[in-house]
Scaffold this motif. Structure first.
Motif, PDB file in Angstrom:
ATOM      1  N   THR A   9       2.898   1.102   2.056  1.00 29.86           N
ATOM      2  CA  THR A   9       3.130   1.898   0.846  1.00 29.86           C
ATOM      3  C   THR A   9       4.535   1.666   0.316  1.00 29.86           C
ATOM      4  OG1 THR A   9       1.549   3.560   1.603  1.00 29.86           O
ATOM      5  CG2 THR A   9       3.113   4.250  -0.099  1.00 29.86           C
ATOM      6  N   ARG A  10       5.537   1.724   1.209  1.00 33.33           N
ATOM      7  CA  ARG A  10       6.920   1.471   0.792  1.00 33.33           C
ATOM      8  C   ARG A  10       7.065   0.072   0.194  1.00 33.33           C
ATOM      9  NH1 ARG A  10       8.072   3.960   5.685  1.00 33.33           N
ATOM     10  NH2 ARG A  10       8.580   1.981   6.652  1.00 33.33           N
TER      11      ARG A  10
ATOM     12  N   PRO B 180      -0.827   5.283  10.877  1.00 30.61           N
ATOM     13  CA  PRO B 180      -0.006   5.977   9.875  1.00 30.61           C
ATOM     14  C   PRO B 180       1.325   5.273   9.579  1.00 30.61           C
ATOM     15  CG  PRO B 180      -0.946   7.554  11.396  1.00 30.61           C
ATOM     16  CD  PRO B 180      -1.248   6.184  11.939  1.00 30.61           C
ATOM     17  N   ARG B 181       1.966   4.691  10.597  1.00 30.81           N
ATOM     18  CA  ARG B 181       3.219   3.966  10.359  1.00 30.81           C
ATOM     19  C   ARG B 181       2.966   2.672   9.595  1.00 30.81           C
ATOM     20  NH1 ARG B 181       5.736   2.976  15.790  1.00 30.81           N
ATOM     21  NH2 ARG B 181       7.212   1.750  14.586  1.00 30.81           N
ATOM     22  N   ILE B 182       1.865   1.994   9.886  1.00 27.95           N
ATOM     23  CA  ILE B 182       1.509   0.778   9.158  1.00 27.95           C
ATOM     24  C   ILE B 182       1.274   1.119   7.693  1.00 27.95           C
ATOM     25  CG2 ILE B 182      -0.277  -1.003   8.855  1.00 27.95           C
ATOM     26  CD1 ILE B 182      -0.648  -0.872  11.964  1.00 27.95           C
TER      27      ILE B 182
ATOM     28  N   ASP C 205       0.151   0.537  19.258  1.00 27.78           N
ATOM     29  CA  ASP C 205       1.578   0.774  19.475  1.00 27.78           C
ATOM     30  C   ASP C 205       2.283   1.106  18.159  1.00 27.78           C
ATOM     31  OD1 ASP C 205       4.002   0.791  21.070  1.00 27.78           O
ATOM     32  OD2 ASP C 205       4.487  -1.148  20.147  1.00 27.78           O
ATOM     33  N   TRP C 206       1.987   0.360  17.109  1.00 24.94           N
ATOM     34  CA  TRP C 206       2.608   0.604  15.802  1.00 24.94           C
ATOM     35  C   TRP C 206       2.104   1.901  15.177  1.00 24.94           C
ATOM     36  CZ3 TRP C 206       1.854  -4.892  13.326  1.00 24.94           C
ATOM     37  CH2 TRP C 206       2.814  -5.779  13.856  1.00 24.94           C
ATOM     38  N   THR C 207       0.845   2.225  15.367  1.00 21.55           N
ATOM     39  CA  THR C 207       0.065   3.348  14.809  1.00 21.55           C
ATOM     40  C   THR C 207      -0.285   3.100  13.341  1.00 21.55           C
ATOM     41  OG1 THR C 207       1.774   4.879  13.997  1.00 21.55           O
ATOM     42  CG2 THR C 207       1.191   5.003  16.361  1.00 21.55           C
TER      43      THR C 207
ATOM     44  N   ALA D 101       2.437   3.695   6.015  1.00 22.96           N
ATOM     45  CA  ALA D 101       3.715   4.079   5.392  1.00 22.96           C
ATOM     46  C   ALA D 101       4.528   2.840   5.019  1.00 22.96           C
ATOM     47  CB  ALA D 101       4.509   4.991   6.335  1.00 22.96           C
ATOM     48  N   LYS D 102       4.565   1.855   5.893  1.00 23.82           N
ATOM     49  CA  LYS D 102       5.307   0.615   5.622  1.00 23.82           C
ATOM     50  C   LYS D 102       4.690  -0.139   4.451  1.00 23.82           C
ATOM     51  CE  LYS D 102       8.192  -2.776   6.480  1.00 23.82           C
ATOM     52  NZ  LYS D 102       9.627  -2.657   6.336  1.00 23.82           N
TER      53      LYS D 102
END
Length: 181
Positions: free
Chosen positions: A134-135, A127-129, A123-125, A131-132
């Motif tokens: 990394t930020r 790539p989004r994990i 659900d989160w994916t 990106a988070k």
């Protein structure tokens, strides 16, 4: 970071097996099985798959699925899924990667936890994990560069152990005695 695609190509060029322990990255970093083409990929679920301890997953490339398992147990044998004839399983191993399944894989307590964790990651994916993460890593690095350390916590009054605070008169040693019989 290791270029696993290049390592895999080099392994295939010399006839070596590529076995990847993805425990430290699968779930947080993209991993393309088709592109990397590992022979084996093992992942413990307690890290980035957010799952329980003592649970893991093994990917076995189709070209390696005819291999001889290290563990020999009844559930990895043909016809073992016929619970009506439980003792009538055959000596031959199941087809595909099922032959590598660990004994007691029917873990009714942990499987729902692992299933929920994998659904959450889907659900989160990934790539989004990534990106988070990394930020967040960049924020921490900027804060350190600016001389900011970890946030100090205010002093707290030490708490009494739960057994004494919430359960006056409870004897922890006495409560364990029935379980030891």
């Amino acid at each position: 970071m290791i270029d696993l695609e290049a390592v895999g190509k080099a392994c295939r060029r010399v006839g070596a097996i590529l076995c990847v322990d993805g425990t430290q990255s699968v779930g947080a970093l993209p991993f393309d099985v088709q592109r990397i083409d590992p022979d084996y990929l093992a992942v413990a679920s307690y890290k980035w798959l957010l799952g329980p301890y003592s649970f893991g997953f093994l990917y076995v490339a189709p070209s390696r699925q005819g291999g001889r398992p290290i563990e020999h147990n009844w559930i990895a044998r043909r016809a073992s899924d016929d619970f009506a004839g439980l003792v009538n399983y055959r000596h031959e191993f199941q087809d595909g990667a099922r032959r590598f399944d660990v004994g007691e894989r029917s873990n009714f307590a942990l499987m729902p936890v692992a299933d929920a964790s994998l659904k959450l990651i889907a659900d989160w994916t990934v790539p989004r994990i990534l990106a988070k993460l990394t930020r967040r890593t960049e924020e921490i690095a900027r804060a350190r560069e600016g001389g900011v350390g970890h946030r100090e916590r205010p002093e707290r009054t030490p708490r009494r152990p739960l057994s004494r605070a919430a359960l006056p008169g409870w004897d922890p040693a006495g409560s364990a005695r029935p379980a030891c019989r």
